[in-house]
Write an enzyme that holds these catalytic residues in place. Structure first.
Site, PDB file in Angstrom:
ATOM      1  N   ASP A   1      -5.767  -2.139  -9.915  1.00 43.91           N
ATOM      2  CA  ASP A   1      -4.480  -1.402  -9.479  1.00 43.91           C
ATOM      3  C   ASP A   1      -4.336   0.186  -9.613  1.00 43.91           C
ATOM      4  O   ASP A   1      -4.282   0.583 -10.556  1.00 43.91           O
ATOM      5  CB  ASP A   1      -3.120  -1.827 -10.294  1.00 43.91           C
ATOM      6  CG  ASP A   1      -2.027  -1.482  -9.645  1.00 43.91           C
ATOM      7  OD1 ASP A   1      -1.572  -2.164  -8.736  1.00 43.91           O
ATOM      8  OD2 ASP A   1      -1.600  -0.399 -10.105  1.00 43.91           O
TER       9      ASP A   1
ATOM     10  N   TYR B   1      -3.012   8.757  -7.913  1.00 45.65           N
ATOM     11  CA  TYR B   1      -3.860   9.100  -9.054  1.00 45.65           C
ATOM     12  C   TYR B   1      -5.301   9.764  -8.823  1.00 45.65           C
ATOM     13  O   TYR B   1      -6.123   9.709  -9.584  1.00 45.65           O
ATOM     14  CB  TYR B   1      -4.473   7.216  -9.612  1.00 45.65           C
ATOM     15  CG  TYR B   1      -3.091   6.480  -9.932  1.00 45.65           C
ATOM     16  CD1 TYR B   1      -1.949   7.064 -10.265  1.00 45.65           C
ATOM     17  CD2 TYR B   1      -3.364   5.156 -10.106  1.00 45.65           C
ATOM     18  CE1 TYR B   1      -0.977   6.195 -10.678  1.00 45.65           C
ATOM     19  CE2 TYR B   1      -2.670   4.176 -10.299  1.00 45.65           C
ATOM     20  CZ  TYR B   1      -1.068   4.804 -10.546  1.00 45.65           C
ATOM     21  OH  TYR B   1      -0.055   3.954 -10.783  1.00 45.65           O
TER      22      TYR B   1
ATOM     23  N   LYS C   1      -1.599   2.470  -3.519  1.00 42.42           N
ATOM     24  CA  LYS C   1      -0.111   3.037  -3.315  1.00 42.42           C
ATOM     25  C   LYS C   1       0.163   4.226  -2.454  1.00 42.42           C
ATOM     26  O   LYS C   1      -0.774   5.111  -2.694  1.00 42.42           O
ATOM     27  CB  LYS C   1       0.750   3.138  -4.676  1.00 42.42           C
ATOM     28  CG  LYS C   1       0.544   1.940  -5.549  1.00 42.42           C
ATOM     29  CD  LYS C   1       1.289   2.423  -6.913  1.00 42.42           C
ATOM     30  CE  LYS C   1       0.953   1.387  -7.909  1.00 42.42           C
ATOM     31  NZ  LYS C   1      -0.204   1.536  -8.670  1.00 42.42           N
TER      32      LYS C   1
ATOM     33  N   HIS D   1       4.948   3.625  -3.266  1.00 39.06           N
ATOM     34  CA  HIS D   1       4.655   4.174  -5.022  1.00 39.06           C
ATOM     35  C   HIS D   1       6.103   4.232  -5.558  1.00 39.06           C
ATOM     36  O   HIS D   1       6.150   4.047  -6.567  1.00 39.06           O
ATOM     37  CB  HIS D   1       3.984   5.134  -5.055  1.00 39.06           C
ATOM     38  CG  HIS D   1       3.399   5.456  -6.425  1.00 39.06           C
ATOM     39  ND1 HIS D   1       2.259   5.991  -6.465  1.00 39.06           N
ATOM     40  CD2 HIS D   1       3.723   4.982  -7.426  1.00 39.06           C
ATOM     41  CE1 HIS D   1       1.819   6.049  -7.820  1.00 39.06           C
ATOM     42  NE2 HIS D   1       2.787   5.373  -8.344  1.00 39.06           N
TER      43      HIS D   1
ATOM     44  N   SER E   1       6.899  -0.338  -5.353  1.00 34.67           N
ATOM     45  CA  SER E   1       7.019  -0.161  -6.588  1.00 34.67           C
ATOM     46  C   SER E   1       8.255   0.835  -7.034  1.00 34.67           C
ATOM     47  O   SER E   1       8.510   1.302  -6.387  1.00 34.67           O
ATOM     48  CB  SER E   1       5.656   0.536  -6.923  1.00 34.67           C
ATOM     49  OG  SER E   1       5.416   0.799  -8.347  1.00 34.67           O
TER      50      SER E   1
ATOM     51  N   GLN F   1       6.489  -3.588  -8.203  1.00 35.54           N
ATOM     52  CA  GLN F   1       5.630  -3.023  -9.116  1.00 35.54           C
ATOM     53  C   GLN F   1       6.485  -2.402 -10.157  1.00 35.54           C
ATOM     54  O   GLN F   1       7.000  -1.077  -9.607  1.00 35.54           O
ATOM     55  CB  GLN F   1       4.437  -2.559  -9.153  1.00 35.54           C
ATOM     56  CG  GLN F   1       3.740  -2.231 -10.344  1.00 35.54           C
ATOM     57  CD  GLN F   1       2.384  -1.525 -10.017  1.00 35.54           C
ATOM     58  OE1 GLN F   1       1.885  -0.393 -10.485  1.00 35.54           O
ATOM     59  NE2 GLN F   1       1.432  -2.187  -9.382  1.00 35.54           N
TER      60      GLN F   1
ATOM     61  N   LEU G   1       2.544  -2.528 -22.540  1.00 37.33           N
ATOM     62  CA  LEU G   1       2.389  -2.197 -24.045  1.00 37.33           C
ATOM     63  C   LEU G   1       3.537  -1.151 -24.376  1.00 37.33           C
ATOM     64  O   LEU G   1       3.670  -0.725 -25.599  1.00 37.33           O
ATOM     65  CB  LEU G   1       1.038  -1.551 -24.476  1.00 37.33           C
ATOM     66  CG  LEU G   1       0.180  -2.464 -23.759  1.00 37.33           C
ATOM     67  CD1 LEU G   1      -1.389  -2.222 -24.118  1.00 37.33           C
ATOM     68  CD2 LEU G   1       0.291  -4.249 -24.274  1.00 37.33           C
TER      69      LEU G   1
ATOM     70  N   SER H   1      -6.495   0.837 -19.435  1.00 35.11           N
ATOM     71  CA  SER H   1      -7.456   1.612 -20.553  1.00 35.11           C
ATOM     72  C   SER H   1      -8.635   1.818 -19.866  1.00 35.11           C
ATOM     73  O   SER H   1      -9.179   1.436 -18.765  1.00 35.11           O
ATOM     74  CB  SER H   1      -7.654   0.295 -21.631  1.00 35.11           C
ATOM     75  OG  SER H   1      -8.423   1.062 -22.741  1.00 35.11           O
TER      76      SER H   1
ATOM     77  N   ARG I   1     -11.216  -1.914 -25.407  1.00 37.13           N
ATOM     78  CA  ARG I   1      -9.760  -2.273 -25.383  1.00 37.13           C
ATOM     79  C   ARG I   1      -9.457  -3.304 -24.048  1.00 37.13           C
ATOM     80  O   ARG I   1      -8.576  -3.978 -23.940  1.00 37.13           O
ATOM     81  CB  ARG I   1      -8.797  -0.992 -25.321  1.00 37.13           C
ATOM     82  CG  ARG I   1      -7.352  -1.301 -24.985  1.00 37.13           C
ATOM     83  CD  ARG I   1      -6.848  -2.108 -26.394  1.00 37.13           C
ATOM     84  NE  ARG I   1      -6.994  -1.163 -27.370  1.00 37.13           N
ATOM     85  CZ  ARG I   1      -6.414  -0.384 -27.822  1.00 37.13           C
ATOM     86  NH1 ARG I   1      -5.380   0.071 -27.202  1.00 37.13           N
ATOM     87  NH2 ARG I   1      -6.399   0.156 -29.267  1.00 37.13           N
TER      88      ARG I   1
END
Length: 275
Positions: free
Chosen positions: A48, A53, A78, A109, A140, A163, A192, A233, A238
């Protein structure tokens, strides 16, 4: 580590998305590419990303190096530049950067640019989908009023996912109810809570029962709620740990304890209230 690749969610357009994926926010350059390749080697089939980004090229290179068939991998990005023409150009640019023939899922986005531009952007995604450049389309960071806006304007072309930030600490019940009412699946980012809550004794107590980490517990929570989840991550161990969540199940009582951790606020941006 064993990832249950059979775990998919059926979208309203009939396609099946892997329920667990790798979020690649901040995963850039060689480090990001290596992390994505590691995910593929360890069973992930879902990335994703986003134009914002600036790592669509890394997603493309990681996929092409994987040796996997295109139809066996789900790749999301996005759009940032809202407006009809800008969205169409952005889709073409994202495909060219990643060297892909299509994206599995293209999202708006955020709703931030305002009603007119985001509705025109949505029309652009509809046309990109018709052209075969995008298989599925979604949004999103959409709030209830944004979803209702699409219901009024494009009732036959609703998003397949929304999202949003979602975790036991920020459950977004109103948004979730509105989306599910219209068969719009929830996709959770920041499941998280950016690690802000991992030391809570309530989490540790439940995690210890299952011999899991608090992070694994939080990912499992989202999965059992029936949502899609994309923990991020770049750390190989992880990435493996985050996917090792299919060999235990939370009880109804444990889910209720996690539900009780609601704080009413998130740990990242929240455009869901944008006008």
């Amino acid at each position: 580590m064993s990832l249950n690749l059979a775990s998919t969610i059926k979208l309203s357009d009939g396609r099946a998305i892997p329920q667990l994926g790798l979020g690649v926010y901040l995963s850039k350059g060689k480090e990001g590419e290596v992390a994505m390749q590691h995910a593929f080697k360890n069973g992930y089939r879902h990335l994703d990303g986003a134009q914002w980004y600036r790592n669509e090229a890394e997603m493309g290179r990681a996929f092409h190096a994987s040796g996997l068939k295109r139809e066996d991998v789900w790749i999301t990005t996005k759009v940032t530049n809202h407006g009809y023409e800008k969205t169409l150009r952005s889709v073409d640019e994202s495909l060219a950067v990643a060297k892909l023939d299509y994206y599995d899922l293209f999202l708006l986005h955020s709703p931030n640019p305002g009603r007119e531009l985001r509705l025109e952007a949505w029309r652009g995604l509809i046309d990109a989908q018709k052209a075969g450049k995008v298989k599925s389309i979604g949004v999103s960071n959409y709030g209830v009023h944004h979803i209702q806006e699409l219901l009024e304007k494009y009732p036959n072309n609703l998003p397949v996912v929304n999202q949003i930030e979602y975790s036991p600490f920020f459950q977004r019940n109103e948004i979730v109810r509105e989306c599910l009412k219209h068969d719009i699946k929830i996709q959770s980012y920041s499941p998280l809570g950016k690690g802000a809550f991992v030391d809570l004794p309530e989490l540790k107590q439940i995690a210890d029962v299952h011999k899991k980490t608090p992070s694994q517990l939080l990912i499992r929570y989202v999965l059992q709620k029936g949502h899609i989840v994309i923990p991020k991550s770049v750390t190989p161990s992880r990435i493996e740990e985050n996917a090792d969540v299919y060999d235990f199940e939370l009880s109804g009582q444990e889910i209720a304890k996690l539900d009780a951790l609601e704080t009413g606020s998130g740990v990242t941006w929240d455009p869901t209230k944008a006008p």
